[in-house]
Design a protein around this motif. Structure first.
Motif, PDB file in Angstrom:
ATOM      1  N   GLY A  62      20.997 -11.983  33.134  1.00 27.55           N
ATOM      2  CA  GLY A  62      19.722 -11.537  32.596  1.00 27.55           C
ATOM      3  C   GLY A  62      18.788 -12.730  32.449  1.00 27.55           C
ATOM      4  O   GLY A  62      19.230 -13.824  32.084  1.00 27.55           O
ATOM      5  N   VAL A  63      17.513 -12.528  32.755  1.00 33.39           N
ATOM      6  CA  VAL A  63      16.548 -13.624  32.626  1.00 33.39           C
ATOM      7  C   VAL A  63      15.460 -13.212  31.640  1.00 33.39           C
ATOM      8  O   VAL A  63      14.987 -12.075  31.667  1.00 33.39           O
ATOM      9  CB  VAL A  63      15.975 -14.027  34.006  1.00 33.39           C
ATOM     10  CG1 VAL A  63      15.427 -12.852  34.767  1.00 33.39           C
ATOM     11  CG2 VAL A  63      14.876 -15.077  33.865  1.00 33.39           C
ATOM     12  N   ILE A  64      15.112 -14.140  30.758  1.00 36.37           N
ATOM     13  CA  ILE A  64      14.040 -13.891  29.785  1.00 36.37           C
ATOM     14  C   ILE A  64      13.027 -15.028  29.911  1.00 36.37           C
ATOM     15  O   ILE A  64      13.397 -16.199  29.853  1.00 36.37           O
ATOM     16  CB  ILE A  64      14.612 -13.793  28.350  1.00 36.37           C
ATOM     17  CG1 ILE A  64      15.676 -12.680  28.288  1.00 36.37           C
ATOM     18  CG2 ILE A  64      13.496 -13.513  27.341  1.00 36.37           C
ATOM     19  CD1 ILE A  64      16.469 -12.648  26.999  1.00 36.37           C
ATOM     20  N   ALA A  89      18.874 -15.892  38.595  1.00 34.77           N
ATOM     21  CA  ALA A  89      19.446 -14.787  37.831  1.00 34.77           C
ATOM     22  C   ALA A  89      20.121 -13.782  38.752  1.00 34.77           C
ATOM     23  O   ALA A  89      21.202 -13.269  38.453  1.00 34.77           O
ATOM     24  CB  ALA A  89      18.368 -14.113  36.993  1.00 34.77           C
TER      25      ALA A  89
END
Ligand SMILES: Cc1cc2nc3c(=O)[nH]c(=O)nc-3n(C[C@H](O)[C@H](O)[C@H](O)COP(=O)(O)OP(=O)(O)OC[C@H]3O[C@@H](n4cnc5c(N)ncnc54)[C@H](O)[C@@H]3O)c2cc1C
Ligand SMILES: Nc1ncnc2c1ncn2[C@@H]1O[C@H](COP(=O)(O)O)[C@@H](O)[C@H]1O
Lengths: 263, 316
Positions: free
Chosen positions: B110-112, B104
């Motif tokens: 963005g990382v989820i 990321a």
């Protein structure tokens, strides 16, 4: 050695925890030093003590990023034995996701000059993502050693053990490096009376974004790369049927499972 | 169509169910390409085609497994650039999340993590604060990186198999600062289902008093995985891998049977999203009873063996 320990101020999980406000951020009213970061601090203290402690010039710097209350996480770290405290705080930091948090913490660590080791907890007990240590390593260009269950440092490099599901690994990295530690690594100490008194004389530096050369739009809600669009509280679990064993509870358990089609 | 990149790390002899889930999810979001690290057998290549992979990306370096995470993230970043992926999907394992974290940063994405489902517009759903909230999150960046929890997608092959092209992605492990793995000890397999994706878990705590026999007996009667509290793993009665909770595994099986466990907050953090919770504890005041659908105030050494025998009897 100069070690930076990252300590986070998190809502106490013993109480109900809530998300609120426009950005669905965690309510930080009843907050404490994240218990998983105590293991990181203990690991740092042991490394420093094995090298003669502060008298021999070893530094253990506790760094926390968070609102005004987060200074308490730093104070607790000083009571446990950290030599210095740093509190990174700025209104613009509110709502930072992992990417923004790691950006600000990386800048704060650079601001502290050459360090040998950065030690973090395995996860924050509120975000629970474990993203920050890996993102910090990427941003600082340092080797990453995560989930260490043991840690030794000698001759400019470190050796750690990691336990994965199907295997255990031994890893080595040159210093400086970033290490996250698990709750298997040690037994964190409690601050004793002497520690509490000594902490009063230790200094806590407060840093703003301007101090570390980060602009407000790089962090907080503005600088985060993710956004929480909605949050819904789940109805709490409620107790079901409770029975007392009268010699046949094992059978009744199987009846229950059969009725629920779980056999 | 949007490009979706799936990362599969060391597939082994056959693709795991969780990998098939990622591929199925990827097809629902766009055109899937797959980055594979480690050996790629003919059987795995055939499954990738069956699941509709348009391309298979391979690292130019063979030694990515000798280092912790960083070179894998570098490989995946180049693979994402190469395919023009708007979404990257990875396993929600500890290593999957770390690769995602570093990737990321490389992609300004963005990382989820801990995602259970993804909408067509990229909105990801996950639960937070030990299962007490369900949230919807979205990356604001052109690329989003998502780690997907197992058992939330039904694996389905593509309507028509693809004929993926193989692409080699430049990566040199030696140039990325990374910790080196100098030794690896394989652990013995238990023969029971994997704790994180088992349908049924039987977990024991300090109340088992050094003897996990009754927990294992009930688990085997139910075809379940064995779990434990930290008190039990710290005492060495059972391997640390069995620990459920904040610093152990998070499980949400159809059925969780808690035996001789008080139900401390750190234990609950790992199991309170289970569908049905059964608790056996001799202390009526134990907090575990507050979340149990069926609670038995009784001795584990009476209740567990009796239940195991009854199940064997009914199953014939
Ligand atoms: C940083 C940190 C992380 C932690 N992470 C975790 C984690 O991931 N997972 C976890 O589980 N814990 C974790 N803990 C520990 C947690 O706080 C509790 O200490 C632990 O869960 C207690 O385990 P227990 O319920 O087995 O033991 P106890 O709390 O001692 O409970 C034992 C229970 O067994 C019952 N019992 C005794 N004998 C019998 C019998 N013969 N028949 C029936 N019942 C009997 C007793 O009534 C009692 O309720 C963590 C703690 C810390 C500080
Ligand atoms: N705001 C913060 N201040 C200081 N340390 C933090 C902060 N956020 C995360 N960390 C560190 O990063 C670790 C992992 O956090 P997380 O990635 O949020 O799960 C924690 O255990 C801390 O050591």
């Amino acid at each position: 050695m100069k070690i930076v320990v990252l300590v986070k101020h998190v809502p106490d999980a013993q109480f109900d925890r809530h998300l609120n406000g426009e950005g669905n951020t965690t309510d930080r009213d009843e907050s404490i030093l994240s218990e998983l970061d105590e293991y990181a601090l203990e690991a740092a203290l042991q490394l420093a003590e094995a090298r003669g402690g502060s008298k021999a010039g070893n530094q253990v710097i506790a760094l926390s990023m968070g609102p005004s209350g987060a200074v308490n996480a730093v104070k607790k770290s000083l009571q446990m034995g950290a030599t210095e405290g740093v509190h990174l705080t700025d209104d613009a930091l509110a709502g930072s996701d992992a990417a923004a948090t790691s950006l600000a913490l990386a800048a704060a660590i650079r601001h502290l000059g050459q360090v040998d080791l950065v030690i973090t907890g395995m996860a924050s007990t509120d975000g629970e993502t474990s993203l920050v240590p890996a993102q910090l390593a990427e941003r600082l260009g340092l080797p990453q050693v995560t989930f260490a269950s043991s840690l030794e440092v000698a001759g400019g490099s470190l050796t750690a053990r990691r336990d994965a599901d199907t295997s255990s690994e031994t890893v080595e990295a040159p210093l400086p490096a970033i290490v996250s530690v698990t709750d298997q690594i040690n037994e964190p100490r409690y601050p004793n009376f002497k520690g509490i008194i000594a902490a009063k004389r230790k200094s806590i530096a407060t840093l703003s974004l301007a101090d570390i050369g980060v602009s407000p739009d790089q962090v907080g809600f503005a600088g985060s790369w993710t956004t929480v669009t909605s949050a819904e509280e789940r109805p709490p679990r409620t107790a079901g049927t409770i029975i007392t064993d009268e010699g046949d509870a094992g059978i009744k358990l199987v009846d229950f499972l059969a009725a629920q089609k779980l056999l | 169509m949007a490009k979706v990149l799936v990362f599969i790390d060391n597939p082994g002899a056959a693709l795991k169910k969780s990998s098939l889930e990622l591929l199925t999810l990827a097809r629902s979001l766009g055109e899937p390409a797959v980055a594979v690290n480690g050996e790629l057998t003919d059987a795995v290549a055939a499954s990738l085609a069956e699941y509709g992979a348009a391309a298979v990306l391979r690292p130019s370096a063979q030694d990515l497994n000798d280092f912790l995470v960083a070179p894998k993230a570098a490989f995946l970043a180049n693979a994402a650039d190469n395919t023009g992926a708007g979404v990257v999907l990875l396993d929600n394992s500890p290593e999957g999340k770390e690769v995602a974290a570093r990737l990321a940063i490389r992609l300004n994405a963005g990382v989820i993590t801990d995602v259970v489902s993804v909408d067509a517009d990229g909105t990801a759903h996950k639960s937070v604060l030990a299962g007490s909230y369900t949230t919807a999150c979205k990356a604001k960046t052109p690329v989003s990186v998502l780690t997907i929890k197992a058992n939330n997608v039904v694996p389905e092959p593509a309507a028509a198999a693809s004929a993926p092209e193989t692409v080699t992605v430049e990566v040199s492990a030696g140039t990325v600062p990374a910790a080196r793995i100098t030794a690896r000890e394989q652990k013995a397999a238990s023969g029971r289902p994997d704790l994180t994706d088992a349908r049924v878990v039987v977990a024991g705590g300090r109340g088992m008093d050094g003897d996990f026999g009754p927990v294992e007996e009930l688990a085997d009667a139910l075809g379940a995985a064995v779990g434990a509290s930290r008190a039990a793993t710290d005492a060495g009665w059972i391997s640390h891998d069995a620990q459920v909770g904040q610093t152990g595994k998070t499980v949400s099986p159809q059925l969780y049977i808690s035996a001789g466990i008080s139900g401390a907050i750190q234990q609950k953090a790992g199991m309170q999203t289970s569908k049905v919770i059964v608790a056996v504890n001799k202390d009526a005041e134990s907090p575990v009873f507050e979340i149990a659908d069926f609670g038995i105030i009784g001795d584990v050494f009476d209740v567990l063996p009796q239940a195991a025998a009854e199940i064997r009897k009914r199953k014939g």
